[in-house]
Design a protein around this motif. Structure first.
Motif, mmCIF file in Angstrom:
data_model
loop_
_atom_site.group_PDB
_atom_site.id
_atom_site.type_symbol
_atom_site.label_atom_id
_atom_site.label_comp_id
_atom_site.label_asym_id
_atom_site.label_seq_id
_atom_site.Cartn_x
_atom_site.Cartn_y
_atom_site.Cartn_z
ATOM 1 N N ALA A 5 5.378 -7.765 -2.110
ATOM 2 C CA ALA A 5 6.148 -6.553 -2.393
ATOM 3 C C ALA A 5 5.116 -5.308 -2.411
ATOM 4 O O ALA A 5 5.220 -4.387 -1.793
ATOM 5 N N ASP A 6 4.224 -5.389 -3.220
ATOM 6 C CA ASP A 6 3.180 -4.403 -3.405
ATOM 7 C C ASP A 6 2.396 -4.044 -2.097
ATOM 8 O O ASP A 6 2.233 -2.921 -1.748
ATOM 9 N N LEU A 7 2.035 -5.236 -1.224
ATOM 10 C CA LEU A 7 1.375 -5.005 -0.095
ATOM 11 C C LEU A 7 2.344 -4.278 0.983
ATOM 12 O O LEU A 7 2.004 -3.279 1.597
ATOM 13 N N LYS A 8 3.692 -4.758 0.961
ATOM 14 C CA LYS A 8 4.602 -4.059 1.776
ATOM 15 C C LYS A 8 4.719 -2.594 1.634
ATOM 16 O O LYS A 8 4.679 -1.645 2.404
ATOM 17 N N ALA A 9 4.703 -2.457 0.207
ATOM 18 C CA ALA A 9 5.003 -0.857 -0.383
ATOM 19 C C ALA A 9 3.672 -0.137 0.005
ATOM 20 O O ALA A 9 3.829 0.924 0.740
ATOM 21 N N ALA A 10 2.465 -0.674 -0.062
ATOM 22 C CA ALA A 10 1.206 0.181 0.390
ATOM 23 C C ALA A 10 1.423 0.291 1.826
ATOM 24 O O ALA A 10 1.010 1.490 2.118
ATOM 25 N N LEU A 11 1.443 -0.836 2.751
ATOM 26 C CA LEU A 11 1.528 -0.506 4.122
ATOM 27 C C LEU A 11 2.396 0.395 4.581
ATOM 28 O O LEU A 11 2.024 1.242 5.423
ATOM 29 N N ILE A 12 3.730 0.469 3.993
ATOM 30 C CA ILE A 12 4.858 1.205 4.811
ATOM 31 C C ILE A 12 4.335 2.714 4.199
ATOM 32 O O ILE A 12 4.240 3.685 5.044
ATOM 33 N N ALA A 13 3.650 2.728 3.038
ATOM 34 C CA ALA A 13 3.285 4.269 2.704
ATOM 35 C C ALA A 13 2.118 4.695 3.650
ATOM 36 O O ALA A 13 2.070 6.111 3.993
ATOM 37 N N ASP A 14 1.211 3.876 3.937
ATOM 38 C CA ASP A 14 0.034 4.147 4.739
ATOM 39 C C ASP A 14 0.584 4.666 6.121
ATOM 40 O O ASP A 14 0.203 5.576 6.801
ATOM 41 N N ILE A 15 1.746 3.861 6.567
ATOM 42 C CA ILE A 15 2.132 4.210 8.039
ATOM 43 C C ILE A 15 2.770 5.422 7.857
ATOM 44 O O ILE A 15 2.705 6.333 8.708
#
Ligand code: DAH
Length: 365
Positions: A5-15
């Motif tokens: 979930a953290d990884l997803k949040a981080a990737l979505i934020a980066d994108i």
């Protein structure tokens, strides 16, 4: 679970934060490329027990799905923004005047030749042509022009130094009349109704003569042709050409070796503000006559020379200067200017190729 979930949040934020297509691409490679983080997680699924895969598989798949969609959306958004920016910066103002660049024009000689062709086409004449480099026989002999005629003199005609294969003198044709001979001899049986516009050459140069100029020839060969047909044809043609009904002709007896009888044709003009305007009775107080044509009934000797029986076939012929007709109709006074190629003159006297005032009303309209 929460790691994913953290990884997803981080990737979505980066994108979401990426502002160029290049940085989106770098994020895609980092997440979904061969060695990307998400790809790495997907690979771990293979080593898991079925139970574990059942538990951990869905969130990883969900992560891949979410990142893929986010990247695609971002890419589309950035591409649309780039297109909008281009459209804004490259907008064309359709109301600005267009720079057309230099425009060509139709030379008055071409214009008049087209007009003549159109007029005679209405009268059932087709266009015939012949070579500008002629032999002595077609240019002179077949037209009954005697050896002693001044037109044959070396200083009047441009001869070529060598004879042709048949031993004839070669020359630049001095008139369009040899096309009469070529037409009668080309194997097409009469009746004949042709005009022959083209270049002719004489060793002559002053304000009203140039070494090259243009003529148009006319020839009719049929049965029962009389001088009356000639007069009607010329009158109809001149009325159509000058676009006036009040054209008055004067036929004067004359002499040409290739016609018998021969007539020279004058048209009446009227002095208007000191200008000679074609039209009206030349004998009127403010009038006069201008010679415009040579013509006559085709000489029996010419018909015979072409292999036709003069007791069966008669005809009339005429010839006139195209340049001179152009000068009279469109008001130029120096023939030499026709061939100087001066763009100012061409611009002034030339005709627009797209907007030519034609005689489209035609003869008799
Ligand atoms: N060929 C003559 C010339 O150049 C013009 C001419 C006169 C042509 C009478 C004809 C004609 O056809 O019948 O001066």
């Amino acid at each position: 679970m929460s790691e994913i979930a953290d990884l997803k949040a981080a990737l979505i934020a980066d994108i979401a934060a990426a502002d160029t297509l290049d940085s989106v691409e770098a994020l895609r490679v980092g997440a979904l490329g061969k060695n990307g983080v998400v790809t790495g997680l997907l690979k771990t699924l293979g080593g898991m027990s079925p139970d574990e895969r059942l538990e951990k598989g869905p969130p990883i798949q969900d992560l891949r799905e979410a990142v893929t969609v986010a990247i695609a959306d971002k890419k589309a958004a950035l591409e649309q923004a780039a297109l909008d920016a281009r459209l804004a910066s490259e907008r064309i103002d359709m109301t600005l005047p267009v720079d057309l660049g230099p425009q060509g024009s139709v030379h008055p000689v071409s214009q008049v030749m087209d007009e003549l062709t159109e007029i005679f086409a209405d009268l059932g004449f087709s266009v015939a042509t012949g070579p500008e480099i002629e032999d002595d026989w077609h240019n002179f002999t077949a037209l009954n022009i005697p050896e002693t005629h001044p037109a044959r003199a070396m200083h009047d005609t441009f001869y070529f130094p060598d004879l042709n294969d048949a031993g004839q003198k070669m020359l630049l044709r001095t008139h369009t009349s040899p096309v009469q001979i070529r037409t009668m001899m080309n194997g097409t049986p009469p009746p004949i109704r042709i005009i022959a516009p083209g270049r002719v050459y004489r060793s002559d140069s002053d304000a009203t003569h140039t070494p090259m100029f243009h003529q148009i020839e006319g020839l009719v060969i049929d049965k029962g042709i009389t001088l009356g047909h000639l007069k009607w044809t010329l009158e109809t043609f001149l009325k159509a050409f000058f676009e006036r009904e009040d054209i008055v002709l004067r036929l004067r007896p004359s002499y040409f070796p290739f016609t018998e009888p021969s007539v020279e044709v004058d048209v009446g003009y009227t002095l208007t503000n000191g200008q000679r305007v074609i039209g009206g009775d030349g004998d009127a107080a403010n009038g006069g006559w201008l010679e415009v044509l040579g013509s006559g009934m085709v000489n029996r000797k010419v018909i015979e020379a072409c292999g036709l029986d003069p007791d069966e076939w008669q005809g009339f012929a005429f010839g006139t200067g195209v340049d001179r007709l152009a000068m009279l109709k469109y008001g130029m006074n120096d023939l030499r200017a026709f061939f100087d190629g001066d763009q100012r003159w061409l611009k002034h006297y030339g005709f627009s190729a797209l907007d030519v005032p034609t005689l489209s009303g035609g003869v008799g309209a």
